[in-house]
Each structure stands twice: as C-alpha cells, then as structure tokens.
Design a protein around this motif. Structure first.
Motif, PDB file in Angstrom:
ATOM      1  N   ALA A 158      17.436   4.162  34.936  1.00  0.00           N
ATOM      2  CA  ALA A 158      16.390   3.266  35.423  1.00  0.00           C
ATOM      3  C   ALA A 158      14.988   3.846  35.258  1.00  0.00           C
ATOM      4  CB  ALA A 158      16.639   2.935  36.902  1.00  0.00           C
ATOM      5  N   ASP A 159      14.863   5.172  35.191  1.00  0.00           N
ATOM      6  CA  ASP A 159      13.538   5.778  35.102  1.00  0.00           C
ATOM      7  C   ASP A 159      13.142   6.121  33.659  1.00  0.00           C
ATOM      8  OD1 ASP A 159      15.374   7.789  34.742  1.00  0.00           O
ATOM      9  OD2 ASP A 159      14.377   9.245  36.054  1.00  0.00           O
ATOM     10  N   LEU A 160      13.858   5.578  32.666  1.00  0.00           N
ATOM     11  CA  LEU A 160      13.507   5.813  31.266  1.00  0.00           C
ATOM     12  C   LEU A 160      12.051   5.413  31.038  1.00  0.00           C
ATOM     13  CD1 LEU A 160      14.581   6.498  28.367  1.00  0.00           C
ATOM     14  CD2 LEU A 160      15.015   4.046  28.110  1.00  0.00           C
ATOM     15  N   SER A 161      11.312   6.268  30.330  1.00  0.00           N
ATOM     16  CA  SER A 161       9.879   6.035  30.165  1.00  0.00           C
ATOM     17  C   SER A 161       9.454   6.129  28.707  1.00  0.00           C
ATOM     18  CB  SER A 161       9.076   7.063  30.973  1.00  0.00           C
ATOM     19  OG  SER A 161       9.200   8.354  30.385  1.00  0.00           O
ATOM     20  N   GLU A 162       8.250   5.687  28.445  1.00  0.00           N
ATOM     21  CA  GLU A 162       7.669   5.794  27.106  1.00  0.00           C
ATOM     22  C   GLU A 162       7.610   7.243  26.659  1.00  0.00           C
ATOM     23  OE1 GLU A 162       3.365   4.872  24.917  1.00  0.00           O
ATOM     24  OE2 GLU A 162       3.930   3.766  26.735  1.00  0.00           O
ATOM     25  N   ALA A 163       7.262   8.152  27.575  1.00  0.00           N
ATOM     26  CA  ALA A 163       7.175   9.576  27.228  1.00  0.00           C
ATOM     27  C   ALA A 163       8.533  10.117  26.785  1.00  0.00           C
ATOM     28  CB  ALA A 163       6.649  10.375  28.426  1.00  0.00           C
ATOM     29  N   ASP A 164       9.612   9.682  27.462  1.00  0.00           N
ATOM     30  CA  ASP A 164      10.952  10.139  27.081  1.00  0.00           C
ATOM     31  C   ASP A 164      11.290   9.708  25.658  1.00  0.00           C
ATOM     32  OD1 ASP A 164      11.609  11.265  29.631  1.00  0.00           O
ATOM     33  OD2 ASP A 164      11.984   9.247  30.395  1.00  0.00           O
ATOM     34  N   LEU A 165      10.945   8.484  25.302  1.00  0.00           N
ATOM     35  CA  LEU A 165      11.311   7.949  23.996  1.00  0.00           C
ATOM     36  C   LEU A 165      10.416   8.479  22.884  1.00  0.00           C
ATOM     37  CD1 LEU A 165      12.137   4.318  25.101  1.00  0.00           C
ATOM     38  CD2 LEU A 165      13.752   6.094  24.412  1.00  0.00           C
ATOM     39  N   ASN A 166       9.199   8.848  23.195  1.00  0.00           N
ATOM     40  CA  ASN A 166       8.339   9.463  22.192  1.00  0.00           C
ATOM     41  C   ASN A 166       8.672  10.942  22.000  1.00  0.00           C
ATOM     42  OD1 ASN A 166       6.781   7.298  21.282  1.00  0.00           O
ATOM     43  ND2 ASN A 166       5.350   7.468  22.997  1.00  0.00           N
ATOM     44  N   ALA A 167       9.455  11.487  22.928  1.00  0.00           N
ATOM     45  CA  ALA A 167       9.921  12.872  22.792  1.00  0.00           C
ATOM     46  C   ALA A 167      11.339  12.836  22.216  1.00  0.00           C
ATOM     47  CB  ALA A 167       9.873  13.578  24.146  1.00  0.00           C
ATOM     48  N   SER A 168      12.350  12.894  23.071  1.00  0.00           N
ATOM     49  CA  SER A 168      13.741  12.856  22.606  1.00  0.00           C
ATOM     50  C   SER A 168      14.584  12.069  23.599  1.00  0.00           C
ATOM     51  CB  SER A 168      14.303  14.271  22.455  1.00  0.00           C
ATOM     52  OG  SER A 168      15.705  14.233  22.233  1.00  0.00           O
ATOM     53  N   LYS A 169      15.120  10.953  23.154  1.00  0.00           N
ATOM     54  CA  LYS A 169      15.969  10.129  24.019  1.00  0.00           C
ATOM     55  C   LYS A 169      17.223  10.891  24.426  1.00  0.00           C
ATOM     56  CE  LYS A 169      17.884   6.602  22.068  1.00  0.00           C
ATOM     57  NZ  LYS A 169      17.965   5.272  21.429  1.00  0.00           N
ATOM     58  N   TYR A 170      17.820  11.650  23.494  1.00  0.00           N
ATOM     59  CA  TYR A 170      19.047  12.357  23.818  1.00  0.00           C
ATOM     60  C   TYR A 170      18.782  13.518  24.774  1.00  0.00           C
ATOM     61  CZ  TYR A 170      22.015   9.715  20.646  1.00  0.00           C
ATOM     62  OH  TYR A 170      22.740   8.708  20.053  1.00  0.00           O
ATOM     63  N   ALA A 171      17.602  14.120  24.701  1.00  0.00           N
ATOM     64  CA  ALA A 171      17.246  15.162  25.668  1.00  0.00           C
ATOM     65  C   ALA A 171      17.135  14.550  27.063  1.00  0.00           C
ATOM     66  CB  ALA A 171      15.932  15.827  25.270  1.00  0.00           C
ATOM     67  N   TYR A 172      16.569  13.349  27.142  1.00  0.00           N
ATOM     68  CA  TYR A 172      16.477  12.638  28.421  1.00  0.00           C
ATOM     69  C   TYR A 172      17.880  12.351  28.966  1.00  0.00           C
ATOM     70  CZ  TYR A 172      16.292   8.506  31.435  1.00  0.00           C
ATOM     71  OH  TYR A 172      16.489   7.612  32.455  1.00  0.00           O
TER      72      TYR A 172
END
Length: 244
Positions: A158-172
């Motif tokens: 639920a807390d997925l963010s733009e910063a997570d996706l511009n970095a690494s989704k799998y790391a998130y």
C-alpha cells in the motif's frame, strides 16, 4: 544524377543519390534532407516518386520523419546489445549488469485503481479490488530499451511510491519481506502502437518484442502482470536447452 531512361526506377536512383550524400558526410546526422517539394523541383520528378524514395530511406532507418518539422538523417546510435536469457527471471538491473552505462528507471504514471475482471482472474483477486497501475520506461544511459505497463496487487504494497519505482521495484518488494520466485512469459513480435514507438524512440515501422509476464512470489502468489515492450535493436534473447 537521375537518368530517366535507365532501367533502374527513378525512386531508387534518388534513394541511392541521397544515400551517397549521407555516406559522404554531405548530409550529417541531424541534418534535414530536402523536402519532397524541393526534390520534385530539383530532379523534375513527381511528388509520388520523391515520397517513395524517402519512404525507402525511412524503412532502412537512414532518415526519420518528424511531424511538422521535416525529414532528418538519423543520429548515430550506440551499439548497445543486452542479452536476456529466457530460462531465468532477471530484473532489468540484473540483465544490464556489466554495461558501462547507468540504468535509469523513469516512472510515467502510478495510479491506484479498481482491477478489471481479466486482470483480477490472473492475479487471483476479486473484481473491484485495488491494484497499482504503472507505466515505466527503462533507459541505459540515454537509450530507451524497455517500456512496460503493469498491474500490481495493492496489498501488501500500500505504501508503494514514485521514489520506489524510480529506484528499484524489486528492492522495495524485498524490503517488504517478499521474494520474487519466478515469472511466466509469453513473447511475440508485433508492430508497436504509437505510444510504444514514442516511448522507445522508434522512428520507423518495425516490430518490437512484446512480452506478457506474470511475476510470482515465493509463496506462489501472482503479484504482478506486465505488458513489456523490448526495443529489439538492443536486445537478443538466449535459451539454454537441455536434452531429456
């Protein structure tokens, strides 16, 4: 330059002439070539003949049309080739390890929305539950090589963010305590939509490799379905096949 009595069609003679101008450096990458009207006047030919010659250059990837601007000699692209094994599930970051250029994720959109019946069936959700819908472009240096649109379960992310996706989704996903186990892909070649062409910087009518991928967590939960478009100019797919 143009011999109208030759057995070689006039449009091919014009294409060869323009190709010679490009090869000799008289028309350099980024330069505009003469307009169809200018070619008609210069060589006393029909507009259809001029257009056919330019179309042929476009199909060869030597020039590109820019809407409202004209036709230009294509820029020299880097000889970037990425090997992607079909028998392994690799993230884009893992697939591009060893390249000298940095890998950049560029988020185009991120929306939380109700899932459609078709996506719900694949992700084992109830129609109407929320999913994350996202579009991302991946670049190596300044070269776009993958465009994807994905539907990802919203819970427990639920807390997925733009910063997570511009970095690494799998790391998130890893930080959330989950492990991506595998993916199931169907890959085909197809002519891209205008959106895909624009995103991948494809200036001519050529196929892309389109994969529909379902990513699955270690507990066998499908958590994401993606439509992935690979710029085939920069990819080669490999497969290790064992004998039974």
């Amino acid at each position: 330059m143009i011999d109208k009595h030759s057995t070689v069609p006039v449009y091919l003679q014009l294409e060869q002439y323009l190709t010679g101008q490009i090869t000799a450096g008289l028309l350099r990458p980024g330069d505009a070539i003469p307009s169809e009207n200018e070619l008609c006047q210069q060589f006393t030919i029909s507009r259809m003949t001029a257009r056919k010659a330019v179309d042929y250059l476009v199909r060869q990837g030597k020039v590109e049309r820019r809407r409202g601007q004209g036709t230009f000699v294509v820029q020299n692209s880097k000889n970037l080739r990425i090997s992607l094994p079909l028998d392994r599930h690799l993230s884009s970051s893992e697939a591009t390890l060893g390249l000298d250029e940095p890998v950049v994720n560029r988020l185009i959109c991120l929306i939380r929305q109700p899932v459609t019946a078709e996506i719900a069936h694949t992700l084992l959700l109830t129609p109407g539950e929320d999913v994350w819908f996202m579009k991302r472009l991946r670049l190596v240096g300044d070269i776009p090589f993958v465009f994807e649109q994905s539907w990802m379960i919203a819970q427990p992310f639920a807390d997925l963010s733009e910063a997570d996706l511009n970095a690494s989704k799998y790391a998130y996903i890893s930080r959330k305590g989950f492990t991506v186990e595998r993916s199931e892909k169907e890959i085909r070649a197809e002519l891209p939509s205008q959106e895909v062409r624009d995103m991948l910087g494809i200036s001519r009518d050529e196929p892309v490799l389109h994969a529909t991928s379902v990513a699955i967590l270690r507990d066998n939960t499908p958590f994401e379905i993606s439509e992935i478009y690979y710029n085939q100019q920069h990819y080669r797919f490999t497969l290790t096949a064992a004998r039974p």
